[in-house]
Design an enzyme around this catalytic site. Structure first.
Site, PDB file in Angstrom:
ATOM      1  N   SER A   1       0.829  -1.201   0.000  1.00  0.00           N
ATOM      2  CA  SER A   1       0.000   0.000   0.000  1.00  0.00           C
ATOM      3  C   SER A   1       0.863   1.249   0.000  1.00  0.00           C
ATOM      4  CB  SER A   1      -0.913  -0.008   1.230  1.00  0.00           C
ATOM      5  OG  SER A   1      -1.855   1.027   1.162  1.00  0.00           O
ATOM      6  N   CYS A   2       0.469   2.198  -0.822  1.00  0.00           N
ATOM      7  CA  CYS A   2       1.114   3.507  -0.828  1.00  0.00           C
ATOM      8  C   CYS A   2       0.022   4.562  -0.915  1.00  0.00           C
ATOM      9  CB  CYS A   2       2.119   3.638  -1.974  1.00  0.00           C
ATOM     10  SG  CYS A   2       1.389   3.652  -3.621  1.00  0.00           S
ATOM     11  N   ASP A   3       0.421   5.801  -1.038  1.00  0.00           N
ATOM     12  CA  ASP A   3      -0.544   6.893  -0.981  1.00  0.00           C
ATOM     13  C   ASP A   3      -1.597   6.777  -2.070  1.00  0.00           C
ATOM     14  OD1 ASP A   3      -1.476   9.375   0.098  1.00  0.00           O
ATOM     15  OD2 ASP A   3      -0.646  10.365  -1.660  1.00  0.00           O
TER      16      ASP A   3
END
Length: 482
Positions: free
Chosen positions: A400-402
């Protein structure tokens, strides 16, 4: 005292990131529509590549109506699902018709705002509707509230937001006229490294830039955050004068960053040696100054920030000015970064070597220790605070990232290949932090985003990493699940 201050600082950072993610979350799902508008603009307006008066009629309606309504719909959906999206679109039409400029800022306000009002109404009548009347009440409540909010937006919100938008645009123009616009990169570059890049670009700069592009056919504001030059210069410096794993991984990172447009790939290289933020700032200021000097601009948001996106969004006759700004930013960033790396003590620069050595040491200890607790101990090192799952309980791993499309996609691809090679039957996917699925068993994020991920998925095991491209935690996890 220091611990409390760090916790407070971390809490503020998480809140800022969450708010920035909310703003950019209304724009990023609609980037395809923005690119479509940009291509139509670049091709068919009177100063475009192939001017066509008939086809150019699409330009105005798309930026005036379609794009703001899409933003309003998306913002409403984020708050209250499909019903929120519909009422968000209806209310957005109020600000669109009530103003003479593209209402991106207005859409970001009334879209989620109207959805929140409808959500509160739905909560207040939940369980109180007589059986058989649910559809009637739902449809008419949405229609009545949406109509009222559209009228309010048309008569009140639209004119106010128009004044705000014009004031912001005028402020930017003052900076441009005074030659001070390059100084904005002194704030933008540190913000990017704190993973606020999408919030800065899509939540703050793009609405101003789109308004400017609608009037003049291009805008330099599109290039303030998205310029790939500063990051490229830093990665080239690591490649040529760096040491250890950072030097080895830098060439691949440079290709992904410059051609793929995934800027998050170079953030860990700066976090590994924070002084390099000076190189990013110097490159950003130089690039923007060069853009200003040659009157460069793009017709729409270059997303992702790849050199190919820059070429596609450049107006006719504007490629040379665009290339010049990217090249000068790269050169200055490279020179400053190389100087800083050369003057960095070896024990400070070799964090990557230390991480690799630590990982090897853990693996050797795990291999030489027959006790059943060895895998758990290795996993505990990867995720010091939180649940450590047994391998039979792990079915889905989520990167998960922004935004869920850049660094997380790259990390998921790398781990997926490692798992396949080791014969481990585990699903590996990538998402935005706000969209982590409820059945995620392990969530992997950059360490600066882990707090947000834990709040989104408190029951999952969380692993923090420094570098999506090459992290020892990948091999530890593969060994643990094999």
């Amino acid at each position: 005292m220091n611990t409390a201050a760090q916790q407070a600082s971390g809490g503020v950072r998480v809140k800022v990131q969450r708010f920035g993610r909310f703003l950019s979350g209304m724009v990023m799902p609609n980037i395809g529509a923005f690119i479509a508008w940009g291509l139509i603009t670049a091709l068919f307006i009177p100063t475009g590549w192939i001017p066509n008066e008939y086809l150019a009629k699409l330009v105005g309606p798309i930026i005036t109506y379609l794009l703001p309504v899409l933003i309003g719909y998306t913002g409403g959906t984020m708050i209250h699902g499909q019903r929120g999206g519909v009422i968000g679109a209806v209310a957005t039409m109020g600000v669109v018709v009530g103003a003479d400029i593209p209402m991106f800022l207005g859409a970001m306000i009334v879209g989620p705002g109207s959805a929140w009002i409808l959500k509160q109404f739905d909560k207040s009548i939940e369980g109180k509707i007589r059986s058989g009347f649910e559809m009637l009440v739902n449809n008419f409540s949405s229609g009545i509230i949406g109509g009222v909010l559209a009228l309010i937006a048309y008569t009140g919100v639209g004119p106010v937001v128009e004044v705000i938008s014009k004031t912001l645009a005028a402020g930017v123009q003052v900076l441009v006229n005074a030659g001070l616009l390059p100084l904005a990169n002194i704030l933008i570059e540190p913000g990017k490294v704190l993973f606020l890049n999408n919030a800065i670009n899509h939540g703050v700069l793009s609405p101003i830039a789109l308004d400017q592009a609608a009037k003049t056919g291009k805008s330099i504001i599109f290039m303030l955050e998205s310029n790939p030059g500063p990051g490229l210069g830093i990665l080239l410096a690591y490649w040529l004068v760096g040491r250890g794993t950072a030097k080895q991984s830098a060439p691949g990172a440079a290709i992904i960053h410059f051609l793929g447009g995934i800027h998050e790939i170079y953030f860990p290289y700066i976090l590994m040696n924070p002084r390099l933020i000076l190189a990013a700032m110097a490159g950003g200021v130089t690039g923007t100054f060069t853009f200003s000097l040659f009157h460069a601009g793009l017709v729409a948001t270059p997303s992702p920030g790849s050199i190919f996106a820059y070429i596609a969004m450049a107006p006719k006759g504007g490629l040379l000015a665009v290339f010049t700004g990217v090249i000068t930013a790269t050169i200055v960033s490279f020179l400053v970064a190389a100087l800083l790396l050369k003057t960095t003590r070896k024990d400070e620069q070799d964090e990557g070597d230390l991480e690799e050595a630590s990982a090897k040491m853990k693996q050797m200890k795990a291999a030489g220790n027959a006790s059943p607790s060895a895998p758990a101990a290795a996993a505990s090192a990867a995720s010091p605070a939180g649940t450590v799952l047994a391998k039979e309980d792990v079915r889905k791993i989520v990167f998960s990232c922004d935004a869920g499309m850049g660094s997380s996609a790259m990390g998921a691809s790398i781990l997926r290949k490692k798992m396949k090679a080791a014969g481990v039957d585990v699903t590996v996917i990538n998402t935005a932090i706000s969209e982590i699925p409820g059945d995620a068993d392990i969530v992997i994020t950059h360490k600066s985003l882990t707090d947000r991920a834990k709040a989104q998925a408190p029951k999952a095991e969380h692993i923090s990493i420094d570098n999506f491209l090459k992290s020892p935690e990948y091999d530890e996890l593969v060994q643990r699940l094999s």
